[in-house]
Design a protein around this motif. Structure first.
Motif, short mmCIF file in Angstrom:
data_model
loop_
_atom_site.label_atom_id
_atom_site.label_comp_id
_atom_site.label_asym_id
_atom_site.label_seq_id
_atom_site.Cartn_x
_atom_site.Cartn_y
_atom_site.Cartn_z
N GLU A 186 0.82 -1.21 0.00
CA GLU A 186 0.00 0.00 0.00
C GLU A 186 0.86 1.26 0.00
N GLU A 187 1.99 1.21 0.68
CA GLU A 187 2.89 2.36 0.74
C GLU A 187 3.57 2.62 -0.59
N THR A 188 3.92 1.54 -1.33
CA THR A 188 4.71 1.67 -2.55
C THR A 188 3.89 1.58 -3.83
N GLY A 189 2.69 1.00 -3.75
CA GLY A 189 1.90 0.78 -4.95
C GLY A 189 2.30 -0.46 -5.72
N LEU A 190 3.18 -1.27 -5.15
CA LEU A 190 3.62 -2.50 -5.82
C LEU A 190 2.59 -3.60 -5.60
N ALA A 191 2.67 -4.63 -6.44
CA ALA A 191 1.71 -5.73 -6.39
C ALA A 191 1.93 -6.59 -5.14
N PHE A 192 0.85 -6.84 -4.42
CA PHE A 192 0.86 -7.66 -3.22
C PHE A 192 0.39 -9.06 -3.60
N MET A 193 1.25 -10.07 -3.41
CA MET A 193 0.94 -11.45 -3.78
C MET A 193 0.98 -12.32 -2.53
N PRO A 194 -0.07 -12.29 -1.70
CA PRO A 194 -0.03 -12.97 -0.41
C PRO A 194 0.01 -14.48 -0.50
#
Length: 281
Positions: A186-194
């Protein structure tokens, strides 16, 4: 669909927003929503005073540190090894690699951590991990973004947490590494792949195991869960965990990623056990 990193119920998370000077409730849309959230937070602070993320002492801003806890944080800052991220005792120049890395090149490309696993960092990790202080993930994640800024420059990078096995997730109800990874995304805007990595078998708690036992414990315990035919070939993967102890778990994850032809593999953790320190977690 419920992700593998979160078992049940909504989890609280710090917004990470700092109060802005001069505000009013006038306006509409996104700006008005932000002002309403700020007002709600001010009211909440009056009812429940904000407390230090390290010791619980009342402080001015929520999820910040008091002066004592800030001073007790053993922050990792340059000079450090450009690969392992472990600090040097004195400045040996830019891009210097430690003798340990030269002798035994790691499976990852770069690793960064916020602080050594000292008193304040230990308390924050334990509060997040064992005491349901999921709100701490916001501030810890923001610090991790700053500490690992040079690992987060690729706009196509994937933010991937170290997974928990389903049985442990059932007991704990959330994966603290996934909360940190989500805050960083959320801070960086990068893709989160949990759910990119899954733990295929339950393993013993690493607490109390020595380095060799830890490596044996996690050998073959991870595999990829590739949704929608996602290809990792050439992709930057940033692996997230709360604490780096011996590195056994992180390296096991990295080996799985490396076999899938991932590009650069970076590791960012909140805390790290100092080289040669006794393993107590």
């Amino acid at each position: 669909m419920k992700h593998l990193w979160q078992h049940s119920g909504p989890l609280s998370a710090a917004t990470g927003e700092e109060p802005q000077g001069g505000w009013s409730l006038a306006g509409s849309g996104r700006g008005a929503g932000k002002r309403l959230r700020l007002l709600a937070r001010l009211v909440q602070d009056l009812i429940i005073p904000p407390r230090c993320a390290g010791c619980g002492k009342i402080v001015q801003d929520a999820n910040s540190l008091c002066g004592t806890c800030w001073a007790d944080m053993d922050w990792i800052a340059k000079p450090y090894c450009s690969v392992s991220g472990l600090p040097f005792s004195y400045d040996l120049g830019n891009r210097l690699v430690s003798p340990e890395v030269l002798a035994h090149p790691p499976v990852y490309d770069r690793a960064r951590s916020v602080a050594l696993f000292g008193s304040t960092a230990r308390r924050m990790v334990h509060r997040l991990k064992y005491l349901d202080r999921t709100d701490l993930a916001g501030v810890m994640g923001r610090w991790m973004v700053r500490a690992g800024a040079d690992c987060l420059t690729d706009p196509q990078a994937l933010i991937v947490p170290v997974p928990l096995h389903r049985r442990r997730l059932w007991r704990r109800r959330y994966n603290q590494s996934a909360l940190l990874a989500k805050a960083m995304a959320e801070e960086t805007g990068l893709a989160f792949m949990p759910d990119l990595l899954v733990r295929t078998r339950p393993t013993r708690q690493q607490v109390g195991l020595n380095e060799a036992e830890r490596r044996m414990n996690v050998e073959g315990a991870f595999q990829l869960n590739l949704p929608d035919r996602l290809s990792l070939t050439g992709r930057t993967v940033v692996l997230i965990d709360d604490v780096w102890t011996t590195g056994a778990t992180l390296e096991a994850c990295c080996r799985v990623l490396r076999r899938s032809n991932a590009g650069e593999i970076c590791i960012i953790t909140f805390a790290r056990v100092a080289a040669g320190a006794e393993i107590t977690i």
